[in-house]
Scaffold this active site. Structure first.
Site, PDB file in Angstrom:
ATOM      1  CB  SER A  14      -0.946  -0.004   1.208  1.00 51.18           C
ATOM      2  OG  SER A  14      -0.231  -0.187   2.418  1.00 51.18           O
ATOM      3  CD  GLU A  16       0.328   7.916   5.055  1.00 54.90           C
ATOM      4  OE1 GLU A  16      -0.072   6.898   5.676  1.00 54.90           O
ATOM      5  OE2 GLU A  16       0.972   8.847   5.585  1.00 54.90           O
ATOM      6  CE1 TYR A  48     -10.139  15.381   7.034  1.00 55.43           C
ATOM      7  CE2 TYR A  48      -9.458  15.969   9.252  1.00 55.43           C
ATOM      8  CZ  TYR A  48     -10.384  16.024   8.230  1.00 55.43           C
ATOM      9  OH  TYR A  48     -11.562  16.735   8.398  1.00 55.43           O
ATOM     10  CG  ASP A 108       0.308  15.787  14.547  1.00 56.57           C
ATOM     11  OD1 ASP A 108       0.500  14.726  15.178  1.00 56.57           O
ATOM     12  OD2 ASP A 108       0.816  16.030  13.434  1.00 56.57           O
ATOM     13  CB  ALA A 124      -7.300   7.104  17.825  1.00 57.17           C
ATOM     14  CD  GLN A 213      11.263  15.430   3.364  1.00 53.51           C
ATOM     15  OE1 GLN A 213      11.684  14.493   2.685  1.00 53.51           O
ATOM     16  NE2 GLN A 213      10.346  16.273   2.913  1.00 53.51           N
ATOM     17  CG  PHE A 217       9.521  13.581   8.297  1.00 54.56           C
ATOM     18  CD1 PHE A 217       9.018  14.856   8.459  1.00 54.56           C
ATOM     19  CD2 PHE A 217       9.508  13.025   7.029  1.00 54.56           C
ATOM     20  CE1 PHE A 217       8.500  15.570   7.380  1.00 54.56           C
ATOM     21  CE2 PHE A 217       8.988  13.725   5.951  1.00 54.56           C
ATOM     22  CZ  PHE A 217       8.493  15.003   6.125  1.00 54.56           C
ATOM     23  CG  HIS A 267       1.160   2.047   4.614  1.00 59.28           C
ATOM     24  ND1 HIS A 267       0.058   2.073   3.783  1.00 59.28           N
ATOM     25  CD2 HIS A 267       1.296   3.303   5.098  1.00 59.28           C
ATOM     26  CE1 HIS A 267      -0.460   3.282   3.778  1.00 59.28           C
ATOM     27  NE2 HIS A 267       0.286   4.062   4.557  1.00 59.28           N
TER      28      HIS A 267
END
Length: 297
Positions: A14, A16, A48, A108, A124, A213, A217, A267
């Protein structure tokens, strides 16, 4: 197609994506999607933004993927900044257009003096319960998991406890935060199994194409970058081509090891780019287990 059902019968690949901010970015994204669609992934997902900042853009990209491609798409949904009325509206809209998969997240915390809407889902697990209470089993619901624990968790015991609550609330599967040392994933899954958590836990893979970067992260999400990997990448920090080459080589070895140890899928956090993911896939595709159903005949 519901991802929870697909995971019962196949090894999952998968990808993202995130919703771009401009028409040009959206055009580039769909060029990436076109290239990756040829790999026939199990599903793709669309992120999102914090505080619901990309609500309309996320919906637009999800809808375009759903209607313009043959891909199964999952919409990420964060709850911390939405009222339950807003969540109901968003979810009903996704149901109306035929989206069957949701990744349920807290999101967040918005910066500044933030106050969640009255009666909002603050975690969640509350969002998972809300989806099940209002839509029963229409949606396949995924959740996040954190092999090195969430930055706000005090310890792994706490992390496993709250992950289990999400599973008991009705989560079908999980996608992990990125990690670069597979031992964290293996220990996490082992602890989950001991606690009776048996949903698929799909490892999240971040191909490294920009060292600075990735360091940013990793510091934000609490992911450890092994010193051995730092030693590989640091000399080429200002050389994008060499960084990508070394990062892809590392990701290939990481994926090979994960597949050999029986993970349910992979993923890829693509950052809306296809090149690194394509290179990794080409190197590991011969190792991807065949669909379970194909082995029954």
């Amino acid at each position: 197609m519901k991802i929870g059902e697909l995971l019962k019968s196949e090894f999952s690949i998968s990808f993202e994506f995130f919703p771009p901010k401009s028409p040009e970015g959206e055009q580039e994204l769909f060029e990436t999607i076109k290239e990756l669609e040829a790999l026939k992934p199990t599903f793709v997902s669309v992120t999102y933004g914090a505080g619901g900042s990309t609500r309309d853009r996320t919906r637009r990209i999800v809808y375009r993927i759903h209607t313009e491609t043959k891909l199964t798409v999952m919409a990420h949904l964060t709850c911390i900044a939405h009222s339950k009325e807003e969540l109901l509206e968003i979810l009903q809209d996704y149901k109306n257009i035929g989206i069957e998969n949701i990744l349920a997240l807290r999101g967040d915390m918005p910066k500044g003096d933030f106050q969640a809407p009255k009666g909002a889902c603050k975690y969640a697990v509350e969002l998972v319960k809300f989806i099940r209470e209002n839509f029963d089993n229409f949606f396949s619901v995924g959740v996040a998991s954190y092999p090195e624990k969430h930055p706000e968790s005090p310890n792994m015991e706490w992390e496993i406890r709250f992950f289990k609550e999400k599973v008991l609330a009705g989560a079908d599967f999980s996608i992990t935060q990125m990690f670069f040392d597979n031992s964290y994933y293996y220990r996490f899954v082992e602890r989950c199994h001991k606690e009776g958590i048996n949903i698929p836990i799909i490892p999240g893979i971040m191909p490294i194409t920009n060292f600075s970067q990735i360091k940013k992260f990793a510091s934000m999400c609490g992911a450890t970058i092994p010193q051995s990997l730092v030693n590989i990448l640091e000399p080429y920090a200002e050389d994008p081509e060499e960084t990508t080459k070394r990062g892809v080589e590392f990701a290939i070895k990481q994926c090979e090891d994960l597949i050999a140890n029986g993970v349910p899928g992979l993923h890829f956090y693509t950052l809306n780019k296809s090149r690194a993911t394509l290179l990794i896939y080409q190197a590991i595709k011969h190792l991807i287990p065949p669909k379970v159903l194909s082995r029954l005949f």
